[in-house]
Each structure stands twice: as structure tokens, then as C-alpha cells.
Design a protein around this motif. Structure first.
Motif, PDB file in Angstrom:
ATOM      1  N   THR A  47       3.510   0.347   8.338  1.00 21.67           N
ATOM      2  CA  THR A  47       3.573   0.994   9.647  1.00 21.67           C
ATOM      3  C   THR A  47       4.091  -0.005  10.669  1.00 21.67           C
ATOM      4  O   THR A  47       4.172  -1.210  10.397  1.00 21.67           O
ATOM      5  N   ALA A  48       4.459   0.491  11.822  1.00 16.88           N
ATOM      6  CA  ALA A  48       4.954  -0.365  12.898  1.00 16.88           C
ATOM      7  C   ALA A  48       4.060  -0.208  14.116  1.00 16.88           C
ATOM      8  O   ALA A  48       3.746   0.912  14.526  1.00 16.88           O
ATOM      9  N   VAL A  49       3.654  -1.335  14.668  1.00 18.52           N
ATOM     10  CA  VAL A  49       2.941  -1.364  15.944  1.00 18.52           C
ATOM     11  C   VAL A  49       3.900  -2.000  16.936  1.00 18.52           C
ATOM     12  O   VAL A  49       3.939  -3.221  17.099  1.00 18.52           O
ATOM     13  N   GLY A  50       4.724  -1.152  17.548  1.00 23.50           N
ATOM     14  CA  GLY A  50       5.773  -1.686  18.408  1.00 23.50           C
ATOM     15  C   GLY A  50       6.708  -2.564  17.600  1.00 23.50           C
ATOM     16  O   GLY A  50       7.270  -2.146  16.582  1.00 23.50           O
ATOM     17  N   GLU A  51       6.844  -3.809  18.011  1.00 22.16           N
ATOM     18  CA  GLU A  51       7.740  -4.742  17.334  1.00 22.16           C
ATOM     19  C   GLU A  51       7.111  -5.384  16.098  1.00 22.16           C
ATOM     20  O   GLU A  51       7.788  -6.094  15.350  1.00 22.16           O
ATOM     21  N   LEU A  52       5.830  -5.131  15.867  1.00 15.80           N
ATOM     22  CA  LEU A  52       5.132  -5.724  14.727  1.00 15.80           C
ATOM     23  C   LEU A  52       5.212  -4.802  13.517  1.00 15.80           C
ATOM     24  O   LEU A  52       4.947  -3.607  13.615  1.00 15.80           O
ATOM     25  N   SER A  53       5.561  -5.356  12.367  1.00 14.16           N
ATOM     26  CA  SER A  53       5.630  -4.593  11.129  1.00 14.16           C
ATOM     27  C   SER A  53       4.421  -4.936  10.272  1.00 14.16           C
ATOM     28  O   SER A  53       4.205  -6.100   9.916  1.00 14.16           O
ATOM     29  N   LEU A  54       3.600  -3.925   9.954  1.00 23.05           N
ATOM     30  CA  LEU A  54       2.385  -4.117   9.168  1.00 23.05           C
ATOM     31  C   LEU A  54       2.573  -3.496   7.794  1.00 23.05           C
ATOM     32  O   LEU A  54       3.086  -2.377   7.674  1.00 23.05           O
ATOM     33  N   SER A  55       2.149  -4.210   6.758  1.00 25.08           N
ATOM     34  CA  SER A  55       2.275  -3.674   5.405  1.00 25.08           C
ATOM     35  C   SER A  55       1.248  -2.591   5.127  1.00 25.08           C
ATOM     36  O   SER A  55       1.376  -1.828   4.180  1.00 25.08           O
ATOM     37  N   ASN A  75     -15.165 -16.083   9.931  1.00 24.96           N
ATOM     38  CA  ASN A  75     -13.733 -15.956  10.203  1.00 24.96           C
ATOM     39  C   ASN A  75     -12.894 -16.536   9.067  1.00 24.96           C
ATOM     40  O   ASN A  75     -11.817 -16.012   8.749  1.00 24.96           O
ATOM     41  N   GLU A  76     -13.374 -17.596   8.456  1.00 21.58           N
ATOM     42  CA  GLU A  76     -12.652 -18.170   7.316  1.00 21.58           C
ATOM     43  C   GLU A  76     -12.582 -17.160   6.174  1.00 21.58           C
ATOM     44  O   GLU A  76     -11.522 -16.952   5.565  1.00 21.58           O
ATOM     45  N   GLN A  77     -13.698 -16.504   5.887  1.00 24.94           N
ATOM     46  CA  GLN A  77     -13.720 -15.540   4.798  1.00 24.94           C
ATOM     47  C   GLN A  77     -12.906 -14.290   5.127  1.00 24.94           C
ATOM     48  O   GLN A  77     -12.206 -13.744   4.266  1.00 24.94           O
ATOM     49  N   LEU A  78     -12.990 -13.828   6.361  1.00 27.02           N
ATOM     50  CA  LEU A  78     -12.189 -12.670   6.764  1.00 27.02           C
ATOM     51  C   LEU A  78     -10.696 -12.977   6.653  1.00 27.02           C
ATOM     52  O   LEU A  78      -9.902 -12.120   6.262  1.00 27.02           O
ATOM     53  N   ALA A  79     -10.319 -14.211   7.002  1.00 19.94           N
ATOM     54  CA  ALA A  79      -8.914 -14.613   6.886  1.00 19.94           C
ATOM     55  C   ALA A  79      -8.481 -14.630   5.421  1.00 19.94           C
ATOM     56  O   ALA A  79      -7.338 -14.262   5.096  1.00 19.94           O
ATOM     57  N   GLU A  80      -9.366 -15.037   4.525  1.00 18.42           N
ATOM     58  CA  GLU A  80      -9.061 -15.008   3.096  1.00 18.42           C
ATOM     59  C   GLU A  80      -8.811 -13.576   2.635  1.00 18.42           C
ATOM     60  O   GLU A  80      -7.878 -13.301   1.869  1.00 18.42           O
ATOM     61  N   VAL A  81      -9.651 -12.666   3.112  1.00 21.04           N
ATOM     62  CA  VAL A  81      -9.501 -11.254   2.753  1.00 21.04           C
ATOM     63  C   VAL A  81      -8.195 -10.697   3.312  1.00 21.04           C
ATOM     64  O   VAL A  81      -7.450  -9.995   2.604  1.00 21.04           O
ATOM     65  N   ALA A  82      -7.918 -10.987   4.573  1.00 25.17           N
ATOM     66  CA  ALA A  82      -6.683 -10.503   5.205  1.00 25.17           C
ATOM     67  C   ALA A  82      -5.460 -10.992   4.443  1.00 25.17           C
ATOM     68  O   ALA A  82      -4.502 -10.237   4.208  1.00 25.17           O
ATOM     69  N   LYS A  83      -5.480 -12.246   4.036  1.00 26.22           N
ATOM     70  CA  LYS A  83      -4.355 -12.817   3.286  1.00 26.22           C
ATOM     71  C   LYS A  83      -4.206 -12.133   1.938  1.00 26.22           C
ATOM     72  O   LYS A  83      -3.098 -11.767   1.535  1.00 26.22           O
ATOM     73  N   ALA A  84      -5.311 -11.946   1.234  1.00 18.70           N
ATOM     74  CA  ALA A  84      -5.270 -11.339  -0.099  1.00 18.70           C
ATOM     75  C   ALA A  84      -4.802  -9.889  -0.057  1.00 18.70           C
ATOM     76  O   ALA A  84      -4.115  -9.422  -0.973  1.00 18.70           O
ATOM     77  N   CYS A  85      -5.179  -9.171   1.006  1.00 25.17           N
ATOM     78  CA  CYS A  85      -4.890  -7.734   1.090  1.00 25.17           C
ATOM     79  C   CYS A  85      -3.664  -7.416   1.943  1.00 25.17           C
ATOM     80  O   CYS A  85      -3.286  -6.245   2.059  1.00 25.17           O
ATOM     81  N   GLY A  86      -3.068  -8.431   2.556  1.00 28.01           N
ATOM     82  CA  GLY A  86      -1.901  -8.196   3.396  1.00 28.01           C
ATOM     83  C   GLY A  86      -2.202  -7.458   4.682  1.00 28.01           C
ATOM     84  O   GLY A  86      -1.386  -6.679   5.175  1.00 28.01           O
ATOM     85  N   LEU A  87      -3.397  -7.698   5.254  1.00 31.64           N
ATOM     86  CA  LEU A  87      -3.800  -7.012   6.478  1.00 31.64           C
ATOM     87  C   LEU A  87      -3.623  -7.907   7.699  1.00 31.64           C
ATOM     88  O   LEU A  87      -3.788  -9.127   7.619  1.00 31.64           O
ATOM     89  N   ALA A  88      -3.326  -7.287   8.817  1.00 33.44           N
ATOM     90  CA  ALA A  88      -3.424  -7.988  10.092  1.00 33.44           C
ATOM     91  C   ALA A  88      -4.900  -8.202  10.406  1.00 33.44           C
ATOM     92  O   ALA A  88      -5.766  -7.474   9.910  1.00 33.44           O
TER      93      ALA A  88
END
Length: 350
Positions: A47-55, A75-88
Motif C-alpha cells: 500500500t502507499a501512504v502518500g510518498e511512502l511505499s509499505l509492503s 523497542n528492540e524486540q518490536l524492531a526485530e519483529v518489524a524487520k522480520a515481517c517487513g512492517l513499518a
């Protein structure tokens, strides 16, 4: 009480207070399509959030930071999850780190873990332009969440009591920033009147932050001796707020949905009402705290599979297609929207 201790209390109360099912999304029903004419392999979740492209249309919404080692670990663990799942991912309010250098690492850990991810900075609407810029620079953010939390501040024992000039401060920040500025409520919803005012000063991104999720009036009331109970039921439901904002602002604004999104079904309904992305906080935090990183990754993977199945059933290959799927609005949400002069048949007849 110092700011770090308050951050930890917020997490404790947010997780312990049982949420009511009040986001309004139970009033939304899809019109079944017996001939969708697509397969699951046709569905694309980007999807697109304005100029940002989200997987993915799903993102990890603002939760914490500024509370010492405990919030740094989260926050460290949430960042690990975001990276693994491709989430903003959005961080919690960074004002603590702007005022106390020792708290910076509770936020900068997110960028260290997820070097190439989409990360949203976060600061309150009381911030100056300089503070907003420092929040973005601190984590090399791709966007800035500017949160509105009047009711929370009024209930908070040590909260703000004067909100004069907020719109003017937001305008200055929007004009000064080099990244998208997402104006976000924290659980009480954004009305069509507020949306219009924000659009008039150049805001192009609004997260409705509707009623039905973490109730910060209840959280702050737990911290008071004299509780302000009348604020516990205050706000616009997430479903109603999405409609209020989308019917007022689209196509000028990218609308994000948050506030009590507990399931993949909730998320798909929010997208169908017009949101381009959906933020989740408490349900993901609860899984992380109780079961760990891998369990949360598994949960998000399951949500993505559910998105794909539901979009296939609706014949929607993309989020844009989903926003054209017919649905019926009933119950309290229908009553609210009708009384507010908003058109519910636009959804059932499309």
C-alpha cells in the motif's frame, strides 16, 4: 514522578485494563461475492501512504520508549519483529529523550536493529519545530507522528492544562519538516471538523486513533486519587472516525486507522472503510511480553494470510480494490454517522 516511571506505569496499566469491544467495527458487514474471479496468488498487500511505499497495510503503532532499560528492550524486540515481517513501525513519544539524553538509546535502538526499515518518529503537539526535527534526526525517521492527546493530558495528574495555539504549532511543523507528518489521535478519534482544520493548514496524513483501543483516560485514572470517570467513555469510535475523516478529506489526505484493531478482520474492515494502512499496538505488545518475538512474528504472518483470504473472497486484488468492496454499516455506527450527516449508502451501493 519522573517521566521514565510514568512510561512504565502506562505500559502496566495499558496491559492490565481489559478493553471493551467498542471500536465500532462489529457494525461493519461485507456484502459476500460468490464470483470473486481471483485467486489468493493475485492478492497484493502493498500500500502507499502518500510518498511512502509499505509492503503491508499493517504497521506497528507507537507504544513506548523513554522508560529506561525496560522500554529499550521492548523497542528492540518490536524492531526485530518489524524487520522480520517487513512492517513499518512507530516509536512512542520522544520528548523524554529530547529532555533527557540518557533516554535516547531507548529510541535509537530501533534504527540500529532495523537499519533499512520504515520508522515513524513521534512527538506531542506541544513540540516546537526544533524538537520535531530532533525527533526525526534521532532515529533517521521516514515520517513523524504528531500526536493529539487532550483528554489524556486532562486526566493525567501531571498533564497539560492549556492547549492554546496547537493548530498553529502543527502548521509550523508541517511546513518545516522534510518528511511526512502524520497527525495522530491517541484513542479518542478525529472528527470531520478537526480533519477540515488540519487539511486547511496543509496536513496530508491523519491517523484517526479512534475510541475502542487502549483507553488512556482509564490508564490515567488509575494514576489519580480523584478519578474523572466521565472521560472513560469519551470519544469517537474507530469505525465512525474513519468515515468522518475519509468523507471530509479524501483524496487530499492519506487516512490511517488505529484504535482497538484486535484482529485481521478488524484491519480489513478498517481498510475497506477507506484507510490506507492500519496500526496495531496493545495486542502485539501483549503477545510480545507474554510469548516473545517469534510468537508475535507468527501472529503477524497469520494476519497477512487472513488478509489474503478475505481479500480473495471479496474479489479485491489490492488495498485500493478493497476500498471499493461493498459493505453495510449498521447499529450505533450507522446511527452516529446518520446524525452527523455522513452518507452510509456510499458503502453499500458501491
Amino acid at each position: 514522578m519522573n517521566r521514565a516511571r510514568r512510561k512504565l506505569e502506562h505500559i502496566e496499566h495499558a496491559l492490565s485494563i481489559e478493553q471493551e469491544r467498542a471500536n465500532g467495527l462489529d457494525d461493519i458487514a461485507f456484502v459476500h461475492q460468490s464470483l470473486p474471479n481471483i485467486g489468493t496468488n493475485d492478492v497484493q498487500l502493498h500500500t502507499a501512504v502518500g510518498e511512502l511505499s509499505l509492503s503491508s497495510p499493517l504497521f506497528i503503532n507507537a507504544m513506548t520508549g523513554g522508560g529506561g532499560r525496560e522500554t529499550m528492550a521492548i523497542n528492540e524486540q518490536l524492531a526485530e519483529v518489524a524487520k522480520a515481517c517487513g512492517l513499518a513501525m512507530a516509536v512512542g513519544s520522544q520528548m523524554a529523550a529530547i529532555k533527557e539524553e540518557s533516554e535516547r538509546q531507548t529510541f535509537t535502538i530501533v534504527r540500529r536493529v532495523n537499519e533499512n526499515g520504515l520508522i515513524f518518529a513521534n512527538i506531542g503537539s506541544e513540540a516546537t519545530v526544533d524538537q520535531a526535527k530532533r525527533a526525526v534526526e534521532m532515529i533517521e525517521a521516514n515520517a513523524l507522528q504528531l500526536h493529539l492527546n487532550v483528554v489524556q493530558e486532562l486526566v493525567m495528574p501531571e498533564g497539560d492544562r492549556d492547549f492554546t495555539g496547537t493548530l498553529q504549532r502543527i502548521e509550523r511543523i508541517v511546513r518545516a519538516m522534510d518528511v511526512p507528518v502524520i497527525v495522530k489521535e491517541v484513542g479518542f478519534g478525529i472528527s470531520k471538523e478537526t480533519a477540515r482544520k488540519l487539511v486547511e493548514i496543509g496536513v496530508q496524513y491523519i491517523d484517526v486513533g479512534g475510541f475502542g483501543g487502549t483507553n488512556f483516560a482509564r490508564v490515567e485514572n488509575e494514576r489519580r486519587n480523584d478519578r474523572l470517570m466521565y472521560f472513560n467513555e469519551w470519544g469517537i469510535s474507530t469505525a465512525a472516525s474513519i468515515v468522518e475523516v475519509t468523507q471530509t478529506t479524501v483524496p487530499n489526505v492519506s487516512v490511517l486507522a488505529s484504535g482497538g484493531i484486535r484482529t485481521a478482520v478488524d484491519a480489513v474492515k478498517a481498510l475497506a472503510l477507506g484507510a490506507v494502512a492500519v496500526g496495531v499496538a496493545r495486542p502485539f505488545l501483549k503477545i510480545l511480553i507474554e510469548q516473545g518475538v517469534e510468537a508475535l512474528i507468527d501472529e503477524i504472518t497469520a494476519w497477512h494470510a487472513d488478509f489474503t483470504r478475505m481479500m480473495t473472497a471479496l474479489g479485491a486484488k489490492t488495498v485500493s480494490d478493497l476500498q471499493r468492496a461493498p459493505l453495510v454499516i449498521s447499529g450505533k455506527t450507522h446511527h452516529w454517522l446518520t446524525e452527523r450527516g455522513l452518507q452510509t449508502k456510499l458503502y453499500s451501493q458501491r
